[in-house]
Design an enzyme around this catalytic site. Sequence first.
Site, PDB file in Angstrom:
ATOM      1  N   ALA A  35       0.618  -0.821  -0.603  1.00 21.81           N
ATOM      2  CA  ALA A  35      -0.508   0.181   0.284  1.00 21.81           C
ATOM      3  C   ALA A  35       0.980   1.414   0.120  1.00 21.81           C
ATOM      4  CB  ALA A  35      -0.872  -0.166   1.246  1.00 21.81           C
ATOM      5  N   THR A  36       2.149   1.315   0.416  1.00 25.83           N
ATOM      6  CA  THR A  36       2.656   2.751   0.458  1.00 25.83           C
ATOM      7  C   THR A  36       3.492   2.741  -0.784  1.00 25.83           C
ATOM      8  OG1 THR A  36       4.340   1.562   2.464  1.00 25.83           O
ATOM      9  CG2 THR A  36       5.745   3.799   1.417  1.00 25.83           C
TER      10      THR A  36
ATOM     11  N   THR B 213      10.056  -6.819 -13.520  1.00 25.60           N
ATOM     12  CA  THR B 213       9.662  -8.371 -13.676  1.00 25.60           C
ATOM     13  C   THR B 213       8.531  -8.692 -12.368  1.00 25.60           C
ATOM     14  OG1 THR B 213      11.256  -8.741 -14.610  1.00 25.60           O
ATOM     15  CG2 THR B 213       9.773 -10.707 -13.305  1.00 25.60           C
TER      16      THR B 213
ATOM     17  N   GLY C  27      -0.855  -6.400   0.733  1.00 29.10           N
ATOM     18  CA  GLY C  27      -1.488  -7.836   1.169  1.00 29.10           C
ATOM     19  C   GLY C  27      -1.757  -8.664   2.092  1.00 29.10           C
TER      20      GLY C  27
ATOM     21  N   CYS D 166       4.716   1.932  12.346  1.00 30.93           N
ATOM     22  CA  CYS D 166       5.871   2.498  12.410  1.00 30.93           C
ATOM     23  C   CYS D 166       6.434   3.139  12.758  1.00 30.93           C
ATOM     24  CB  CYS D 166       5.037   2.984  10.949  1.00 30.93           C
ATOM     25  SG  CYS D 166       4.160   1.950   9.681  1.00 30.93           S
TER      26      CYS D 166
ATOM     27  N   GLN E  14      -6.561  -0.679   5.451  1.00 32.04           N
ATOM     28  CA  GLN E  14      -6.434  -1.832   6.697  1.00 32.04           C
ATOM     29  C   GLN E  14      -8.946  -1.948   6.636  1.00 32.04           C
ATOM     30  OE1 GLN E  14      -5.212  -2.598   8.935  1.00 32.04           O
ATOM     31  NE2 GLN E  14      -3.683  -1.327   8.836  1.00 32.04           N
TER      32      GLN E  14
ATOM     33  N   ASN F  38      -6.075   3.134  10.812  1.00 39.74           N
ATOM     34  CA  ASN F  38      -4.959   2.177  11.153  1.00 39.74           C
ATOM     35  C   ASN F  38      -4.675   2.241  12.495  1.00 39.74           C
ATOM     36  OD1 ASN F  38      -3.630   4.021   9.960  1.00 39.74           O
ATOM     37  ND2 ASN F  38      -1.975   3.725  10.991  1.00 39.74           N
TER      38      ASN F  38
HETATM   39  C1  LIG Z   1      -3.855   2.141   6.367  1.00 39.62           C
HETATM   40  C2  LIG Z   1      -2.024   2.168   5.859  1.00 39.62           C
HETATM   41  N1  LIG Z   1      -1.700   2.636   4.919  1.00 39.62           N
HETATM   42  C3  LIG Z   1      -0.412   2.135   4.263  1.00 39.62           C
HETATM   43  C4  LIG Z   1       0.297   0.794   5.069  1.00 39.62           C
HETATM   44  C5  LIG Z   1       1.167   0.230   4.278  1.00 39.62           C
HETATM   45  O1  LIG Z   1       1.392  -0.755   3.801  1.00 39.62           O
HETATM   46  P1  LIG Z   1       2.056  -1.853   3.211  1.00 39.62           P
HETATM   47  O2  LIG Z   1       2.435  -1.772   4.820  1.00 39.62           O
HETATM   48  O3  LIG Z   1       1.928  -3.129   2.187  1.00 39.62           O
HETATM   49  O4  LIG Z   1       3.353  -0.160   2.663  1.00 39.62           O
HETATM   50  C6  LIG Z   1      -0.867   1.049   6.242  1.00 39.62           C
HETATM   51  C7  LIG Z   1      -0.019  -0.070   7.310  1.00 39.62           C
HETATM   52  O5  LIG Z   1       0.655  -0.265   8.201  1.00 39.62           O
HETATM   53  C8  LIG Z   1      -2.158   1.406   6.495  1.00 39.62           C
HETATM   54  O6  LIG Z   1      -2.193   0.911   7.993  1.00 39.62           O
END
Ligand SMILES: Cc1ncc(COP(=O)(O)O)c(C=O)c1O
Length: 406
Positions: free
Chosen positions: A84-85, A259, A220, A349, A199, A171
Amino acid sequence: MTLNSPQASFRKPVYLDYAASTPVAPQVAAKMAECLTREGNFANPASRSHVFGWQAEEAVENARAQLAALVGADTREIVWTSGATEANNLALKGVAEAHRSQKSTNDEKLGHIVVSAIEHKAVLDPIAWLEEQGFSVTRLQPTNEGIITPENLQDALRDDTFLVSLMQVNNELGSINDIKALSALCKTRGILFHCDAAQGVGKIAVNVKDLNVDLLSISGHKFYGPKGIGALYVRRSGDVKIAAQIHGGGHERNMRSGTLATHQCVGIGEAAELAQSSLDDEQRRIAELRDLLWQGISDLPNIKRNGSSSQTVSGILNVSFANDVSQGCDGEMLLLSLRDLAVSSGSACNSASMSPSYVLKAIGLNDVEAQASLRFSVGRYTTREEIEFAIEHIRATVTKLLRTQI
Ligand SMILES: Cc1ncc(COP(=O)(O)O)c(C=O)c1O
């Protein structure tokens, strides 16, 4: 297992941090293992000249269809990312860059973006970077339940707003935004809407058409798939233009080169199918365990539940154990003393630092309350015995800390 049995002293702490990450489901791991070695589906999915490549491509496309089905998208609308980042970065920087390239060079104003002040850092940091590049940004303050209201968004929209990014589920708190109502405000003004649903996907029903979003980020490892894989949903429409942020070969219809990792794609696809088949039952069971935990500790002195108790996901419980310096537990001592539980003090984080969570502060908690807050997150493999153990452990720890602090 009973609490009096020899196994009752869990060798590892009880894992109550499913919002930070989930273990890979055994069925998912088995499918992934089939895509690694020489006997398996190991080839490059972009190899067009032999059967090994065709088979890998078929597995990747099958996974894309499984993930698309979970969120109600067309398969051509799913772009693989590393999580997601990366999906957030691609959405935000990609839209901003495409928007800038449409403007004339003597137009000094680059345009306006709206986000909330309690987005994950994976949104807030790329947004801060875009602000440094000259885009103008509004950060919306949430209600004291951690929710962004349509009225709040409406007031912030300007003639030059071209992008709004709001998360589906927070989150730290678990609070859920009404994405459909929020995106509706943008649709009528031709503003693109991005939703970080890291989330939400796999935990609550997510349908991109129903939510009426243009872009949606998926991770994932939040729903029993592997880490290192996610996706960005990109609505197929001439209005949604994003500039690639990773170049090198033009994979993913020129939006994200590199890839593809067949085993990762197969893993998230399988996890998506599993989530879809058990969503309602699983969430009902998880909500019962979360409620059991709250009922078991809610009478402790100075305790308070943070976030919304109605507009929330089933797995997250955020609790403050103090209301000022003289009343309640010291946050750092509490976390150190709860050695037999794996929980999070705010966002995973942020846990390296003990600075108070910006999310909790934004919903009105003072520094002491925020620092004495813990996020418990329950998941697929949490048992009733584990929750009963957690209740006993929290009660004993808090009582002892309060006694020694007097
Ligand atoms: C709301 C939210 N966005 C983004 C992320 C980042 O996701 P990823 O670990 O897949 O990069 C998180 C992970 O804690 C999250 O809770």
